[in-house]
Scaffold this motif. Sequence first.
Motif, short mmCIF file in Angstrom:
data_model
loop_
_atom_site.label_atom_id
_atom_site.label_comp_id
_atom_site.label_asym_id
_atom_site.label_seq_id
_atom_site.Cartn_x
_atom_site.Cartn_y
_atom_site.Cartn_z
N THR A 58 -6.88 -6.69 -6.70
CA THR A 58 -6.85 -5.25 -6.61
C THR A 58 -6.04 -4.72 -7.77
OG1 THR A 58 -4.86 -5.26 -5.21
CG2 THR A 58 -7.00 -5.29 -4.09
N GLY A 59 -6.36 -3.49 -8.19
CA GLY A 59 -5.62 -2.94 -9.31
C GLY A 59 -5.76 -1.42 -9.45
N VAL A 60 -5.02 -0.67 -8.66
CA VAL A 60 -4.09 -1.14 -7.66
C VAL A 60 -4.53 -0.65 -6.28
CG1 VAL A 60 -2.10 -1.20 -9.22
CG2 VAL A 60 -2.52 0.86 -7.86
N LEU A 61 -4.04 -1.38 -5.27
CA LEU A 61 -4.18 -0.98 -3.88
C LEU A 61 -3.09 0.05 -3.58
CD1 LEU A 61 -5.77 -2.35 -1.19
CD2 LEU A 61 -3.39 -2.83 -0.64
N VAL A 62 -3.48 1.19 -3.01
CA VAL A 62 -2.52 2.25 -2.71
C VAL A 62 -1.82 1.90 -1.40
CG1 VAL A 62 -2.17 4.73 -2.43
CG2 VAL A 62 -4.02 3.89 -3.91
N LEU A 73 -3.06 -9.46 -5.02
CA LEU A 73 -2.86 -8.04 -4.71
C LEU A 73 -1.97 -7.40 -5.76
CD1 LEU A 73 -2.22 -7.90 -0.84
CD2 LEU A 73 -4.32 -7.31 -2.06
N SER A 74 -2.48 -6.40 -6.44
CA SER A 74 -1.62 -5.51 -7.22
C SER A 74 -1.54 -4.22 -6.43
CB SER A 74 -2.20 -5.27 -8.61
OG SER A 74 -1.36 -4.37 -9.34
N VAL A 75 -0.33 -3.82 -6.08
CA VAL A 75 -0.14 -2.68 -5.19
C VAL A 75 0.74 -1.63 -5.86
CG1 VAL A 75 -0.35 -4.20 -3.18
CG2 VAL A 75 1.92 -3.62 -4.05
N GLY A 76 0.52 -0.39 -5.46
CA GLY A 76 1.35 0.70 -5.96
C GLY A 76 1.63 1.69 -4.85
N VAL A 77 2.52 2.65 -5.13
CA VAL A 77 2.87 3.63 -4.11
C VAL A 77 1.99 4.87 -4.17
CG1 VAL A 77 5.25 2.82 -4.00
CG2 VAL A 77 4.67 4.71 -5.54
N GLY A 78 1.13 4.97 -5.19
CA GLY A 78 0.20 6.08 -5.27
C GLY A 78 0.80 7.32 -5.91
N TRP A 79 -0.07 8.14 -6.47
CA TRP A 79 0.36 9.38 -7.13
C TRP A 79 -0.25 10.62 -6.49
CZ3 TRP A 79 -3.59 12.38 -8.98
CH2 TRP A 79 -4.84 11.75 -9.14
N MET A 80 -1.34 10.46 -5.74
CA MET A 80 -2.03 11.62 -5.18
C MET A 80 -1.47 11.93 -3.79
SD MET A 80 -6.12 12.32 -4.52
CE MET A 80 -6.60 12.10 -6.23
N HIS A 110 1.62 -8.24 -6.95
CA HIS A 110 2.09 -7.67 -8.20
C HIS A 110 2.28 -6.17 -8.01
CE1 HIS A 110 0.96 -11.15 -11.04
NE2 HIS A 110 0.91 -11.58 -9.78
N ILE A 111 3.28 -5.61 -8.65
CA ILE A 111 3.61 -4.21 -8.47
C ILE A 111 3.03 -3.40 -9.63
CG2 ILE A 111 5.44 -2.54 -8.09
CD1 ILE A 111 5.20 -4.78 -5.95
N GLY A 112 2.16 -2.46 -9.29
CA GLY A 112 1.59 -1.58 -10.30
C GLY A 112 2.44 -0.33 -10.46
N GLY A 113 2.52 0.17 -11.69
CA GLY A 113 3.28 1.39 -11.94
C GLY A 113 4.11 1.27 -13.20
N GLY A 156 10.96 -6.84 -9.46
CA GLY A 156 12.02 -7.84 -9.58
C GLY A 156 12.52 -8.34 -8.24
N ARG A 157 12.62 -7.45 -7.27
CA ARG A 157 13.20 -7.81 -5.98
C ARG A 157 12.18 -8.35 -4.99
NH1 ARG A 157 18.27 -6.64 -4.75
NH2 ARG A 157 19.53 -5.59 -6.34
N ARG A 158 10.93 -7.91 -5.10
CA ARG A 158 9.97 -8.28 -4.06
C ARG A 158 8.64 -8.80 -4.60
NH1 ARG A 158 12.97 -4.32 -1.42
NH2 ARG A 158 13.30 -4.75 0.81
N GLY A 159 8.32 -8.56 -5.85
CA GLY A 159 6.99 -8.86 -6.35
C GLY A 159 6.88 -10.20 -7.03
N ASP A 160 5.63 -10.52 -7.38
CA ASP A 160 5.35 -11.71 -8.19
C ASP A 160 5.05 -11.33 -9.63
OD1 ASP A 160 5.37 -13.88 -6.13
OD2 ASP A 160 3.85 -12.58 -5.23
N GLY A 161 5.12 -10.05 -9.92
CA GLY A 161 4.87 -9.59 -11.27
C GLY A 161 4.82 -8.08 -11.31
N LEU A 162 4.68 -7.55 -12.53
CA LEU A 162 4.63 -6.11 -12.77
C LEU A 162 3.37 -5.80 -13.57
CD1 LEU A 162 6.11 -3.32 -12.64
CD2 LEU A 162 7.14 -3.92 -14.85
N GLN A 163 2.70 -4.70 -13.22
CA GLN A 163 1.50 -4.26 -13.93
C GLN A 163 1.71 -2.83 -14.42
OE1 GLN A 163 -2.39 -5.47 -12.40
NE2 GLN A 163 -3.12 -3.38 -12.64
#
Length: 301
Positions: free
Chosen positions: A95-99, A125-132, A196-199, A209-216
Amino acid sequence: MTWEVFLMEYAVMAPVAAGVTARPEWMAGFARHVEECGFDSIVAVEHTVVVNRYSSVYPYASSGKMELADDCDIPDPLDLLMFLAAHTSRVELATGVLVLPNHHPVVLAKRAATLDALSGGRLRLSVGVGWMREEIEACGAEFGTRGRRADEQIDVLRLLWTDRSPTGADHDGEFFTFRGAMTYPKPARPGGVPIHIGGHSRAAARRAGRRGDGLQPIGVDGERLRELLDLMRREAELAGRDPDALEVTLGHSVRAVTPEKAGALAAQGADRLVLQPSPSDDLSAVRDELSACAQRLGLAS
């Protein structure tokens, strides 16, 4: 060093802007060709809903509006990836990214584990907190608390994926509470599905850094990218985690990427590039573009 020395994974984004991602024959042919070309993964985007005439600011374009039409087909990414899993055998599914605020983590844990198990451990899973704001509120979450909610959601996912106790998992949090929860199947990999954390915010870098396996941090480069990666690594060390184990995913276009450009991004810290195809509904043309890209990057056999 020569450009060929660096290690890089190449993902291809499903061309949602072309309006083809809900067309089964088109997407099956696309996925098979991505795999045949030697790319590492296929990436599916998410918007559960797009609210007509939204007032939220899209952070990845100067206009403040995303390039997709409000009525563009945007299939559920996990359902789309499950469909693509049935038409491929090797390529990873991402996913890139799952909201993340749009999903209850207990239900998401089950869906992701099922996809990972049935695909043989191919989900990322690449996840983000969303913007909308309008989308997140339509899905029942508060926009202002989505960061804290996301942290807890990640903790719940990892707990449910790894717990194998005979009494089940317990969780008491700000947003979610359960007792004796047992969910099977587990993901194919013992540690669960990579997250992975998107944003491109500092909060995203800290979360990675604290919870993910990577940053996108798609769309970020130069000094801003260095700042985010340094922050991610510092947060990992503070959390007692190995910063060198965290991956970095950046973006480029299928048409324009070259070994030299990929090498330059690798020098900035990238482990993976998500490549965006041209927004065409001509499958033959998209296949040709992917083949030429694979040839340039030395992926084609």
